[in-house]
Structures are given as C-alpha cells and as structure tokens.
Scaffold this active site. Structure first.
Site, PDB file in Angstrom:
ATOM      1  N   SER A  61      -3.174   0.060 -10.356  1.00 12.43           N
ATOM      2  CA  SER A  61      -3.005   0.188  -8.649  1.00 12.43           C
ATOM      3  C   SER A  61      -2.603  -0.788  -7.914  1.00 12.43           C
ATOM      4  CB  SER A  61      -4.315   0.752  -8.289  1.00 12.43           C
ATOM      5  OG  SER A  61      -4.385   1.021  -6.863  1.00 12.43           O
ATOM      6  N   TYR A  63     -13.461  -1.256  -6.158  1.00 14.74           N
ATOM      7  CA  TYR A  63     -12.384  -0.610  -6.792  1.00 14.74           C
ATOM      8  C   TYR A  63     -11.097  -1.451  -7.184  1.00 14.74           C
ATOM      9  CZ  TYR A  63      -8.386   2.676  -7.695  1.00 14.74           C
ATOM     10  OH  TYR A  63      -7.122   3.275  -8.134  1.00 14.74           O
TER      11      TYR A  63
END
Length: 251
Positions: free
Chosen positions: A144, A157
């Site tokens: 990501s 995250y």
C-alpha cells in the site's frame, strides 16, 4: 507454466475473499488461467468466490488458511503445491484496523501488525521456497502507499505495510536469478468493503483497476507497480517533505 504473454495458467490466492484478489483472478481466468486455489478462512464468502470463478470456466479449489497461524502455513501451502505447479501466488490478505480504537488497545494494534506483516512474512517465505523448488513462478504481494511514510491518521496500518513492502523488496533481491519473479503492488485508496464509510482520498482507485495493473506488471515482469501510476510521483514528493511540513498536511 505461464503462457507466451507471461500470464499464469495456475494461481494461488492467499486471502481468497479479497476484492482486489478476486478482481485479479477473474481477469486472469478470462485471459487463460485454468486452475485457481482460493486460500482463506472457511466461510460462505470463500465458497461464493469459488463458485463465481468456476462459472468462468476455471477449476477452483479452496483451502483453509489463517494468516494468524504461521505454524500451519508450511503444511497448508505444502499440500497445495503438492497438487501441481503454481504459476503465481497472490498474497492479498490484510486488515485496515481502526486507528483511533487500536491506539487505545495495543492487543488490537498487534493483531493488525501480525496479520499484515508477520503472517505475510511466514506465508511469503513458504511460498517463495515452493516457487523456487519448482523453478518458476511469480509472487505478487499487495502492499500500500500507506507504507511509504507514516501518517498520523493510520500509522499502525501504515507501519505494517512499510514492513511488508521492505520485506518483499528484499525477498525479490534474494530470489533474483532463480526463475522466481517477485512483484510488490502499491495501491492508493481502493474503493472496497475495507474502506467503506471512510472519506475517499485523492487518486482513489478500484479493485478492477488494481487487477489491470497487476496483469500489466506480470507481462512486463515489473518489480513494483503503483496504482494509479501517478502515485509514484506524488509519494516521491511527499516522502522528501520536511517532517514539520508533512505533519501539517491534511492527508
């Protein structure tokens, strides 16, 4: 073996209910993939995904797989590879977590890290060894852009994805020259179940767009893919901003 265009005829998805993974599987089955393994926690959603791909003409199998049980990975994945060569492994499992809640609950924060990073390290190493033993194949890992630089809004995250991204790059270097291709995929904000209810970020994308980028990356044997491609330039600029300036940005 892969076809003449570098696309897989057999595919193993770790995280078999991931929307990005399923969009990718659909695209590859339409192209030529004939054997698909969907590995994930047993659920109606996993069986529904398998049924959909069977409807497209693929021979689809499911396997019970838990990212949080690394002790089982060698056995579970070993049984799958024992059924025949796998041209591509797509590591697609992960959780977003709830930043505000997880900051107050370290156990929940650790679960995000264990799922996104520790589980992926285990599954990635087991898969890489199996691909190397058969002498060919691709390992595609969903990372990501959140891993590019820690943001106040999602640093738990983001830190797990940063670790995963670095691990994948290093694994790719370790496997260079072995016949195994490793590719890290860095999507931005993806409109999916995982992000439902969140404020959409600029340059938002879709699972289908990520799947298209993965296919192109396989054809080109890319080592890193950004989705959309413009994020590569954007994140390069953000990565080099002074910390005080970056901290004040509304991201």
């Amino acid at each position: 073996m892969k076809d003449a265009f570098g696309l897989p005829q057999s595919l193993l998805v770790l995280g078999g209910t991931s929307e990005i993974a399923l969009a990718t599987a659909r695209r590859l089955v339409i192209r030529r993939a004939r054997t698909v393994w969907l590995a994930g926690r047993p659920s109606p959603a996993l069986e529904s995904a398998a049924a959909e791909l069977r409807g497209l003409g693929a021979d689809v199998h499911t396997a019970a797989f838990d990212a949080l049980d690394p002790e089982s990975h060698e056995t579970v994945l070993g049984k799958i590879f024992a059924q025949g060569d796998i041209d591509m492994v797509l590591l697609a499992f992960g959780i977003l977590g709830d930043q505000a809640h997880d900051e107050r609950d370290p156990v929940a924060a650790v679960r995000v890290a264990q799922t996104n990073y520790t589980g992926a390290v285990s599954a990635g190493l087991v898969s890489a060894r199996a691909l190397q033993a058969q002498g060919h194949g691709s390992l595609v890992v969903l990372s990501s852009v959140a891993g590019e630089r820690a943001r106040r809004a999602n640093f738990i995250y983001g830190s797990s994805k940063a670790g995963l991204d670095t691990f994948t790059q290093g694994l790719g270097d370790a496997l260079h020259g072995t016949g195994v291709h490793v590719m890290v995929v860095r999507p931005g904000f993806v409109r999916s179940r995982m992000t439902a209810g969140l404020e959409e970020a600029p340059l938002a994308t879709t699972p289908e767009a990520v799947a298209t980028a993965i296919e192109l990356g396989l054809r080109r044997r890319s080592e890193a893919v950004w989705v959309p491609g413009a994020l590569r330039v954007v994140m390069s600029a953000l990565r080099h901003l002074p910390r005080g300036v970056f901290r004040r940005l509304s991201l």
